[in-house]
Design a protein around this motif. Structure first.
Motif, PDB file in Angstrom:
ATOM      1  N   ALA A 425      -1.537 -25.549  22.934  1.00  0.00           N
ATOM      2  CA  ALA A 425      -2.696 -25.100  23.437  1.00  0.00           C
ATOM      3  C   ALA A 425      -2.493 -23.471  24.026  1.00  0.00           C
ATOM      4  O   ALA A 425      -3.418 -22.931  23.586  1.00  0.00           O
ATOM      5  CB  ALA A 425      -3.251 -25.971  24.620  1.00  0.00           C
ATOM      6  N   CYS A 426      -1.456 -23.343  24.735  1.00  0.00           N
ATOM      7  CA  CYS A 426      -1.290 -21.986  25.436  1.00  0.00           C
ATOM      8  C   CYS A 426      -0.870 -20.962  24.327  1.00  0.00           C
ATOM      9  O   CYS A 426      -1.241 -19.858  24.615  1.00  0.00           O
ATOM     10  CB  CYS A 426      -0.197 -22.183  26.398  1.00  0.00           C
ATOM     11  N   TYR A 427      -0.035 -21.389  23.275  1.00  0.00           N
ATOM     12  CA  TYR A 427       0.552 -20.498  22.583  1.00  0.00           C
ATOM     13  C   TYR A 427      -0.294 -19.911  21.469  1.00  0.00           C
ATOM     14  O   TYR A 427      -0.951 -18.993  21.201  1.00  0.00           O
ATOM     15  CB  TYR A 427       1.847 -20.936  22.111  1.00  0.00           C
ATOM     16  N   TYR A 428      -0.628 -21.257  20.542  1.00  0.00           N
ATOM     17  CA  TYR A 428      -1.418 -21.090  19.385  1.00  0.00           C
ATOM     18  C   TYR A 428      -2.827 -21.069  19.565  1.00  0.00           C
ATOM     19  O   TYR A 428      -3.432 -20.563  18.630  1.00  0.00           O
ATOM     20  CB  TYR A 428      -0.644 -22.023  18.503  1.00  0.00           C
ATOM     21  N   ILE A 429      -3.171 -21.822  20.335  1.00  0.00           N
ATOM     22  CA  ILE A 429      -4.910 -21.716  20.602  1.00  0.00           C
ATOM     23  C   ILE A 429      -5.361 -20.457  21.226  1.00  0.00           C
ATOM     24  O   ILE A 429      -6.406 -20.123  21.184  1.00  0.00           O
ATOM     25  CB  ILE A 429      -5.224 -23.162  21.260  1.00  0.00           C
ATOM     26  N   PHE A 430      -4.434 -20.147  22.341  1.00  0.00           N
ATOM     27  CA  PHE A 430      -4.899 -19.275  23.341  1.00  0.00           C
ATOM     28  C   PHE A 430      -4.170 -17.935  23.010  1.00  0.00           C
ATOM     29  O   PHE A 430      -4.735 -16.911  22.652  1.00  0.00           O
ATOM     30  CB  PHE A 430      -4.922 -19.721  24.705  1.00  0.00           C
ATOM     31  N   GLY A 431      -2.976 -17.855  23.157  1.00  0.00           N
ATOM     32  CA  GLY A 431      -2.064 -16.622  23.059  1.00  0.00           C
ATOM     33  C   GLY A 431      -2.124 -15.823  21.936  1.00  0.00           C
ATOM     34  O   GLY A 431      -2.268 -14.769  21.923  1.00  0.00           O
ATOM     35  N   VAL A 432      -1.754 -16.621  20.744  1.00  0.00           N
ATOM     36  CA  VAL A 432      -1.787 -15.853  19.425  1.00  0.00           C
ATOM     37  C   VAL A 432      -3.102 -15.297  18.785  1.00  0.00           C
ATOM     38  O   VAL A 432      -3.339 -14.152  18.628  1.00  0.00           O
ATOM     39  CB  VAL A 432      -1.295 -16.917  18.370  1.00  0.00           C
ATOM     40  N   PRO A 433      -4.197 -15.972  19.187  1.00  0.00           N
ATOM     41  CA  PRO A 433      -5.717 -15.284  18.820  1.00  0.00           C
ATOM     42  C   PRO A 433      -5.831 -14.380  19.807  1.00  0.00           C
ATOM     43  O   PRO A 433      -6.242 -13.184  19.414  1.00  0.00           O
ATOM     44  CB  PRO A 433      -6.790 -16.461  19.037  1.00  0.00           C
ATOM     45  N   LEU A 434      -5.452 -14.385  21.054  1.00  0.00           N
ATOM     46  CA  LEU A 434      -5.722 -13.280  21.881  1.00  0.00           C
ATOM     47  C   LEU A 434      -4.977 -11.924  21.495  1.00  0.00           C
ATOM     48  O   LEU A 434      -5.607 -10.880  21.476  1.00  0.00           O
ATOM     49  CB  LEU A 434      -5.568 -13.505  23.429  1.00  0.00           C
ATOM     50  N   GLY A 435      -3.525 -12.110  21.189  1.00  0.00           N
ATOM     51  CA  GLY A 435      -2.715 -11.042  20.690  1.00  0.00           C
ATOM     52  C   GLY A 435      -3.404 -10.167  19.467  1.00  0.00           C
ATOM     53  O   GLY A 435      -3.472  -9.209  19.487  1.00  0.00           O
ATOM     54  N   LEU A 436      -3.681 -11.196  18.378  1.00  0.00           N
ATOM     55  CA  LEU A 436      -4.420 -10.599  17.216  1.00  0.00           C
ATOM     56  C   LEU A 436      -5.699  -9.640  17.663  1.00  0.00           C
ATOM     57  O   LEU A 436      -5.782  -8.834  16.944  1.00  0.00           O
ATOM     58  CB  LEU A 436      -4.580 -11.539  16.326  1.00  0.00           C
ATOM     59  N   ILE A 437      -6.463 -10.255  18.396  1.00  0.00           N
ATOM     60  CA  ILE A 437      -7.969  -9.532  18.898  1.00  0.00           C
ATOM     61  C   ILE A 437      -7.269  -8.224  19.569  1.00  0.00           C
ATOM     62  O   ILE A 437      -8.069  -7.183  18.961  1.00  0.00           O
ATOM     63  CB  ILE A 437      -8.759 -10.581  19.702  1.00  0.00           C
ATOM     64  N   LEU A 438      -6.496  -8.340  20.278  1.00  0.00           N
ATOM     65  CA  LEU A 438      -6.021  -6.995  21.045  1.00  0.00           C
ATOM     66  C   LEU A 438      -5.315  -6.028  20.282  1.00  0.00           C
ATOM     67  O   LEU A 438      -5.528  -4.708  20.203  1.00  0.00           O
ATOM     68  CB  LEU A 438      -5.195  -7.377  22.183  1.00  0.00           C
ATOM     69  N   GLY A 439      -4.402  -6.537  19.488  1.00  0.00           N
ATOM     70  CA  GLY A 439      -3.802  -5.961  18.491  1.00  0.00           C
ATOM     71  C   GLY A 439      -4.632  -5.131  17.391  1.00  0.00           C
ATOM     72  O   GLY A 439      -4.144  -3.929  16.851  1.00  0.00           O
ATOM     73  N   PHE A 440      -5.247  -5.884  16.760  1.00  0.00           N
ATOM     74  CA  PHE A 440      -5.981  -5.496  15.521  1.00  0.00           C
ATOM     75  C   PHE A 440      -7.434  -5.157  15.870  1.00  0.00           C
ATOM     76  O   PHE A 440      -7.829  -4.156  15.448  1.00  0.00           O
ATOM     77  CB  PHE A 440      -5.940  -6.437  14.426  1.00  0.00           C
ATOM     78  N   ALA A 441      -8.160  -5.920  16.520  1.00  0.00           N
ATOM     79  CA  ALA A 441      -9.713  -5.692  16.450  1.00  0.00           C
ATOM     80  C   ALA A 441      -9.959  -4.719  17.524  1.00  0.00           C
ATOM     81  O   ALA A 441     -10.741  -3.834  17.451  1.00  0.00           O
ATOM     82  CB  ALA A 441     -10.451  -7.067  16.969  1.00  0.00           C
ATOM     83  N   VAL A 442      -9.364  -4.773  18.525  1.00  0.00           N
ATOM     84  CA  VAL A 442      -9.410  -3.897  19.825  1.00  0.00           C
ATOM     85  C   VAL A 442      -8.595  -2.505  19.418  1.00  0.00           C
ATOM     86  O   VAL A 442      -8.469  -1.296  20.099  1.00  0.00           O
ATOM     87  CB  VAL A 442      -9.019  -4.451  20.979  1.00  0.00           C
ATOM     88  N   ASP A 443      -7.531  -2.760  18.412  1.00  0.00           N
ATOM     89  CA  ASP A 443      -6.703  -1.503  18.003  1.00  0.00           C
ATOM     90  C   ASP A 443      -5.683  -0.957  19.074  1.00  0.00           C
ATOM     91  O   ASP A 443      -5.293   0.060  19.105  1.00  0.00           O
ATOM     92  CB  ASP A 443      -7.592  -0.508  17.535  1.00  0.00           C
ATOM     93  N   LEU A 444      -5.214  -1.985  19.589  1.00  0.00           N
ATOM     94  CA  LEU A 444      -4.218  -1.750  20.748  1.00  0.00           C
ATOM     95  C   LEU A 444      -2.899  -1.813  20.135  1.00  0.00           C
ATOM     96  O   LEU A 444      -1.606  -1.410  20.811  1.00  0.00           O
ATOM     97  CB  LEU A 444      -3.924  -2.575  21.992  1.00  0.00           C
ATOM     98  N   GLY A 445      -2.608  -2.091  18.579  1.00  0.00           N
ATOM     99  CA  GLY A 445      -1.239  -2.144  17.932  1.00  0.00           C
ATOM    100  C   GLY A 445      -0.343  -3.177  18.505  1.00  0.00           C
ATOM    101  O   GLY A 445      -0.868  -4.609  19.122  1.00  0.00           O
ATOM    102  N   VAL A 446       0.845  -2.706  18.633  1.00  0.00           N
ATOM    103  CA  VAL A 446       2.055  -3.774  19.153  1.00  0.00           C
ATOM    104  C   VAL A 446       1.764  -4.076  20.501  1.00  0.00           C
ATOM    105  O   VAL A 446       1.953  -5.304  21.051  1.00  0.00           O
ATOM    106  CB  VAL A 446       3.374  -2.932  18.991  1.00  0.00           C
TER     107      VAL A 446
END
Length: 489
Positions: A425-446
């Motif tokens: 729940a914490c890592y793959y339902i919450f953490g990974v999607p949030l990281g992908l949104i911030l990294g690619f959609a919001v364009d914050l990269g690494v």
């Protein structure tokens, strides 16, 4: 030994056994007042650091084997560094997560059996774990053989994938060393025989550093030389630890190879799989971080910078894993000996020290933020990228020093299955999607990828603290007694 006689319930005979085997004759009395708290805190701190200090040294040494190879690879070339980082994080990391995870079942059983005085079962448990882990290694070997097409399939660049795939083939002996090493480690940890492990790991590290420099840089063997040295170093530790065990230093815990190791294998497999799922989800979380960086623009620089940061986090986590092993031993031994209050108080002490150590490491990183990137790479671009990630890295050191200690509590108490669901729940339902949104959609990269995934770790840590605070430790001690009866039978 009759099962009723070896039950961990508080009979007079068992109290004598527990005092003999663990050194703790009675549960601590209820704490009343500040002075009482301070006295018990000092006593528990001494017990914890007696285990944690050599375990921290051991885990840092073992992790440093790969980290040193990665550091030398950074001076061979940027492609070599990226290829080794992918092989070490994805191929070896995937396998290591499974091996360590399945081995943690042995940590629960051996620790609680030792606390209950059932010393003769430790060697049988270790042999069962060997059987399961070597079969697992045979299956995982195909992951190494087909590493190149797998890496290309998941989107890594062809140059990095081909070199990482070649490296993976060279690293197959290390896979089987994992299968041999981790059951041995849990077997020795349960008996608090940590100094032998520390000494062997220290010698292996010194040999590894010299041989890596000699083969990778001096003789210019590059990644092939690094692979050969890594294989040698891991098998050196396995052989040295087995010599120590076979020399008779473990007493009743090792009475030779036994056909009893083949009993109840399927039950042991199920327990090992629950443990593997729990720890694999944590290990693969960092693996995913490296993979996602490979999809960014200028992937080689992004992967190099992030691999250096995760290398540093990895060193810090090895310190935390020292606390993880120590609290797992303390909790499992005390629950096995039916000492619930002592087990609960040991959790308070380990959380305090893990936070303090994490803050200290973060402070060191900030002080030397201008100097440390050059240690890991010659490229100025990579160094600048690492420098930009330093604030996030410092926060990560604090969080990732606390979380493994809490996971150690879970292992000692046998909560692996529950924690696996929390990790999903914490890592793959919450953490990974949030990281992908911030990294690619919001364009914050690494930075965005890492920030999102770090948030998942924070949420998981908060939940673990809440679980520990709400636990009925008397009930856990009773469940440990039932678990010991089941597996010794």
């Amino acid at each position: 030994m009759d099962i009723n006689e070896s039950s961990p319930l508080l009979t007079c005979r068992n109290a004598e056994n527990t005092a003999h085997f663990t050194g703790y004759a009675d549960d601590i009395p209820p704490i009343k007042g500040v002075n009482d708290f301070y006295t018990q805190f000092a006593a528990e701190s001494k017990k914890l650091w007696y285990l944690a200090a050599p375990m921290i040294f051991t885990t840092v040494c073992q992790y440093s084997l790969g980290a040193i190879t990665q550091t030398f690879a950074g001076h061979v070339g940027t492609l070599d560094l990226a290829a080794f980082s992918i092989e070490n994080s994805v191929i070896a990391g995937f396998s290591l997560g499974i091996m360590v995870g399945m081995g943690s079942a042995l940590e629960t059983l051996c620790g609680q059996a030792y606390g209950a005085g059932q010393i003769d079962m430790l060697g049988v448990y270790m042999q069962r774990s060997w059987i399961i882990l070597f079969v697992t290694a045979l299956l995982l070997m195909f992951f190494y053989i087909f590493a190149t097409p797998i890496l290309i399939l998941i989107g890594q660049t062809e140059d990095i994938s081909r070199l990482a795939g070649k490296m993976a083939l060279w690293m197959i002996p290390q896979l089987f060393a994992y299968a041999a090493n981790y059951p041995i480690a849990k077997f020795l940890q349960a008996q608090s025989k940590i100094m032998a492990m520390s000494s062997i790991s220290g010698v292996a590290l010194v040999l590894h550093a010299f041989l890596s420099w000699l083969l990778m840089l001096k003789l210019e063997w590059g990644l092939f030389g690094g692979a050969m040295v890594l294989n040698f170093s891991w098998w050196f530790m396995v052989v040295a630890q087995m010599v120590y065990i076979l020399s008779g230093t473990c007493g009743q815990a090792w009475s030779g190879f036994s056909w009893a190791a083949f009993n109840n294998l399927w039950g042991f497999v199920k327990l090992s799989l629950a443990s593997a799922i729990m720890l694999c989800l944590e290990t693969w979380y960092f693996m995913a971080l490296i993979l996602f960086a490979g999809y960014l623009k200028n992937a080689e620089i992004a992967v190099d910078a992030l691999s250096i940061c995760t290398n540093i986090v990895g060193w810090a986590i090895m310190i935390a894993i020292g606390f993880n092993a120590a609290i797992s031993i303390r909790v499992s031994n005390e629950l096995g000996a039916a000492h619930p209050r002592t087990a609960k108080f040991s959790v308070v002490v380990v959380v305090f020290y893990s936070i303090i150590v994490g803050c200290f490491l973060a402070l060191l990183l900030i002080i030397f933020r201008h100097q440390y990137p050059a240690i890991f790479a010659d490229s100025l671009e990579v160094q600048q990228a690492v420098y930009a990630l330093t604030p996030l890295l410092a926060v990560c050191l604090v969080i990732n020093n606390t979380q493994p200690a809490l996971s150690g509590v879970a292992i000692g108490a046998g909560w692996q299955a529950v924690i696996a669901y929390i990790n999903i729940a914490c890592y793959y339902i919450f953490g990974v999607p949030l990281g992908l949104i911030l990294g690619f959609a919001v364009d914050l990269g690494v930075t965005g990828i890492w920030l999102g995934m770090l948030t998942g770790t924070v949420v998981q840590t908060v939940i673990l603290v809440w679980i520990c605070a709400r636990t009925n430790w008397d009930k856990e001690a009773s469940m440990a007694g039932e678990r010991i009866k089941k597996w010794s039978g």
